[in-house]
Design a protein around this motif. Structure first.
Motif, PDB file in Angstrom:
ATOM      1  N   LYS A 136       6.081 -17.132  25.997  1.00  0.00           N
ATOM      2  CA  LYS A 136       4.858 -17.628  26.646  1.00  0.00           C
ATOM      3  C   LYS A 136       4.534 -16.858  27.932  1.00  0.00           C
ATOM      4  CE  LYS A 136       7.086 -21.418  29.082  1.00  0.00           C
ATOM      5  NZ  LYS A 136       7.166 -22.853  29.253  1.00  0.00           N
ATOM      6  N   ALA A 137       5.492 -16.076  28.447  1.00  0.00           N
ATOM      7  CA  ALA A 137       5.230 -15.251  29.638  1.00  0.00           C
ATOM      8  C   ALA A 137       4.366 -14.038  29.295  1.00  0.00           C
ATOM      9  CB  ALA A 137       6.551 -14.796  30.261  1.00  0.00           C
ATOM     10  N   ARG A 138       4.144 -13.783  28.003  1.00  0.00           N
ATOM     11  CA  ARG A 138       3.300 -12.673  27.519  1.00  0.00           C
ATOM     12  C   ARG A 138       3.813 -11.307  27.979  1.00  0.00           C
ATOM     13  NH1 ARG A 138      -2.437 -13.045  29.328  1.00  0.00           N
ATOM     14  NH2 ARG A 138      -2.745 -11.407  27.813  1.00  0.00           N
ATOM     15  N   GLU A 139       5.132 -11.112  27.979  1.00  0.00           N
ATOM     16  CA  GLU A 139       5.701  -9.837  28.405  1.00  0.00           C
ATOM     17  C   GLU A 139       6.300  -9.108  27.205  1.00  0.00           C
ATOM     18  OE1 GLU A 139       7.051 -10.415  32.954  1.00  0.00           O
ATOM     19  OE2 GLU A 139       8.219 -11.562  31.504  1.00  0.00           O
ATOM     20  N   TYR A 158       0.947  -8.852  32.418  1.00  0.00           N
ATOM     21  CA  TYR A 158      -0.467  -8.969  32.755  1.00  0.00           C
ATOM     22  C   TYR A 158      -0.630  -9.612  34.123  1.00  0.00           C
ATOM     23  CZ  TYR A 158      -0.370  -8.192  27.783  1.00  0.00           C
ATOM     24  OH  TYR A 158      -0.104  -7.659  26.549  1.00  0.00           O
ATOM     25  N   SER A 159      -1.540  -9.083  34.900  1.00  0.00           N
ATOM     26  CA  SER A 159      -1.775  -9.606  36.246  1.00  0.00           C
ATOM     27  C   SER A 159      -2.491 -10.957  36.211  1.00  0.00           C
ATOM     28  CB  SER A 159      -2.568  -8.601  37.079  1.00  0.00           C
ATOM     29  OG  SER A 159      -3.796  -8.295  36.436  1.00  0.00           O
ATOM     30  N   THR A 160      -3.341 -11.170  35.204  1.00  0.00           N
ATOM     31  CA  THR A 160      -4.045 -12.452  35.045  1.00  0.00           C
ATOM     32  C   THR A 160      -4.159 -12.772  33.560  1.00  0.00           C
ATOM     33  OG1 THR A 160      -6.285 -11.532  34.844  1.00  0.00           O
ATOM     34  CG2 THR A 160      -5.465 -11.946  37.097  1.00  0.00           C
ATOM     35  N   ALA A 161      -4.527 -14.007  33.256  1.00  0.00           N
ATOM     36  CA  ALA A 161      -4.714 -14.414  31.861  1.00  0.00           C
ATOM     37  C   ALA A 161      -5.945 -13.751  31.245  1.00  0.00           C
ATOM     38  CB  ALA A 161      -4.835 -15.932  31.783  1.00  0.00           C
ATOM     39  N   ASP A 162      -6.815 -13.191  32.090  1.00  0.00           N
ATOM     40  CA  ASP A 162      -8.032 -12.550  31.592  1.00  0.00           C
ATOM     41  C   ASP A 162      -7.796 -11.142  31.046  1.00  0.00           C
ATOM     42  OD1 ASP A 162      -9.462 -14.799  32.353  1.00  0.00           O
ATOM     43  OD2 ASP A 162      -9.861 -13.999  34.361  1.00  0.00           O
ATOM     44  N   VAL A 163      -6.644 -10.547  31.342  1.00  0.00           N
ATOM     45  CA  VAL A 163      -6.357  -9.191  30.857  1.00  0.00           C
ATOM     46  C   VAL A 163      -6.079  -9.283  29.360  1.00  0.00           C
ATOM     47  CG1 VAL A 163      -4.784  -7.225  31.034  1.00  0.00           C
ATOM     48  CG2 VAL A 163      -5.430  -8.488  33.094  1.00  0.00           C
ATOM     49  N   CYS A 167      -3.732  -4.514  26.477  1.00  0.00           N
ATOM     50  CA  CYS A 167      -3.666  -3.609  27.618  1.00  0.00           C
ATOM     51  C   CYS A 167      -2.896  -4.176  28.800  1.00  0.00           C
ATOM     52  CB  CYS A 167      -5.086  -3.273  28.062  1.00  0.00           C
ATOM     53  SG  CYS A 167      -6.162  -2.806  26.696  1.00  0.00           S
ATOM     54  N   PRO A 168      -1.561  -4.256  28.707  1.00  0.00           N
ATOM     55  CA  PRO A 168      -0.796  -4.766  29.858  1.00  0.00           C
ATOM     56  C   PRO A 168      -1.063  -3.912  31.091  1.00  0.00           C
ATOM     57  CG  PRO A 168       0.669  -3.760  28.238  1.00  0.00           C
ATOM     58  CD  PRO A 168      -0.685  -3.789  27.635  1.00  0.00           C
ATOM     59  N   ASP A 169      -1.167  -4.576  32.245  1.00  0.00           N
ATOM     60  CA  ASP A 169      -1.508  -3.828  33.469  1.00  0.00           C
ATOM     61  C   ASP A 169      -0.437  -3.937  34.554  1.00  0.00           C
ATOM     62  OD1 ASP A 169      -2.004  -6.504  33.991  1.00  0.00           O
ATOM     63  OD2 ASP A 169      -3.807  -6.127  35.168  1.00  0.00           O
ATOM     64  N   VAL A 170       0.702  -4.563  34.237  1.00  0.00           N
ATOM     65  CA  VAL A 170       1.792  -4.695  35.208  1.00  0.00           C
ATOM     66  C   VAL A 170       3.091  -4.234  34.539  1.00  0.00           C
ATOM     67  CG1 VAL A 170       3.140  -6.318  36.600  1.00  0.00           C
ATOM     68  CG2 VAL A 170       0.672  -6.627  36.383  1.00  0.00           C
ATOM     69  N   ALA A 191       7.065  -4.698  41.146  1.00  0.00           N
ATOM     70  CA  ALA A 191       6.087  -4.619  40.064  1.00  0.00           C
ATOM     71  C   ALA A 191       5.051  -3.554  40.407  1.00  0.00           C
ATOM     72  CB  ALA A 191       5.414  -5.972  39.857  1.00  0.00           C
ATOM     73  N   GLN A 192       4.632  -2.821  39.393  1.00  0.00           N
ATOM     74  CA  GLN A 192       3.628  -1.776  39.581  1.00  0.00           C
ATOM     75  C   GLN A 192       2.477  -2.009  38.638  1.00  0.00           C
ATOM     76  OE1 GLN A 192       5.447   1.949  38.613  1.00  0.00           O
ATOM     77  NE2 GLN A 192       7.382   1.387  39.510  1.00  0.00           N
ATOM     78  N   ASN A 193       1.290  -1.666  39.066  1.00  0.00           N
ATOM     79  CA  ASN A 193       0.158  -1.702  38.164  1.00  0.00           C
ATOM     80  C   ASN A 193       0.212  -0.461  37.292  1.00  0.00           C
ATOM     81  OD1 ASN A 193      -0.831  -4.076  39.178  1.00  0.00           O
ATOM     82  ND2 ASN A 193      -2.162  -3.081  40.662  1.00  0.00           N
ATOM     83  N   VAL A 194      -0.114  -0.620  36.008  1.00  0.00           N
ATOM     84  CA  VAL A 194      -0.096   0.512  35.095  1.00  0.00           C
ATOM     85  C   VAL A 194      -1.490   0.836  34.600  1.00  0.00           C
ATOM     86  CG1 VAL A 194       2.259   0.334  34.320  1.00  0.00           C
ATOM     87  CG2 VAL A 194       0.535  -0.992  33.166  1.00  0.00           C
TER      88      VAL A 194
END
Length: 194
Positions: A136-139, A158-163, A167-170, A191-194
């Motif tokens: 459920k953490a979506r990782e 993901y940085s937010t539930a809207d991503v 396209c994971p961004d973290v 953590a880094q943004n990707v």
């Protein structure tokens, strides 16, 4: 002309002859053959000192993932063990198995769950004793290892539930170690943004 004080017979070992090369090659072949029989087995070769050094090296096999029911809801599809690694995480001399599991989706990148398995003495089959990453953490786990009594991962999230799920961004690294009866998570890198 200078003469050596040592007679030539005593210097016979300084000239190489074919028999010297044959003897050297034979000795080298013997060393190689002996060393191949002294290699560590694959279950312990990557294990460095850590909690498992508290007791003698275990001859007990690591728990298998076959037939284990993981706490992941996959609906009509089955759960698939994507990656696994073993090592003594709690220092009791018995190896645990860590499994990265996700649903066998037809397309896309389903989130992973990371689970620790153990099998007690006399137990019929292994059981899940800890969930390190819940689906459920979506990782998604990209890098994964069990080393020095710790579980190491690189996670995409993901940085937010809207991503969108595509396209994971973290990207972050995480490490779990057994401390005071539980697995404690630390994040070695930020953590880094990707």
């Amino acid at each position: 002309m200078q003469h050596s004080a040592v007679p030539e017979l005593e210097l016979a070992h300084t000239t190489t002859r074919p028999i010297h090369w044959v003897a050297t090659a034979t000795a080298l072949a013997g060393v190689v053959a002996l060393s191949s029989g002294l290699q560590p087995d694959s279950a312990h070769a990557a294990q460095a000192s850590g909690p498992q050094s508290k007791s003698a090296r275990s001859t007990v096999s690591a728990p298998s993932t076959a037939g284990v029911v993981f706490p992941i809801d996959c609906g009509p599809v089955k759960a698939v063990v994507q990656k696994k690694a073993s090592g003594d995480l709690d220092g009791d001399g018995r190896p645990e198995t860590v499994a990265v599991v996700h649903c066998d989706a037809g397309m896309g990148t389903p989130p992973d769950g990371v689970y620790v398995l153990t099998q007690g003495v006399g137990a019929a089959k292994p059981r899940v004793v800890a969930t390190l990453v819940a689906p459920k953490a979506r990782e998604t786990v990209t890098d994964f290892a069990v080393r020095d009594g710790a579980v190491l991962t690189t996670l995409l999230g993901y940085s937010t539930a809207d991503v969108p799920s595509c396209c994971p961004d973290v990207k972050e690294t995480a490490k779990w170690q057994w401390q005071n009866g539980t697995f404690v998570r630390s994040t070695p890198g930020n953590a880094q943004n990707v």
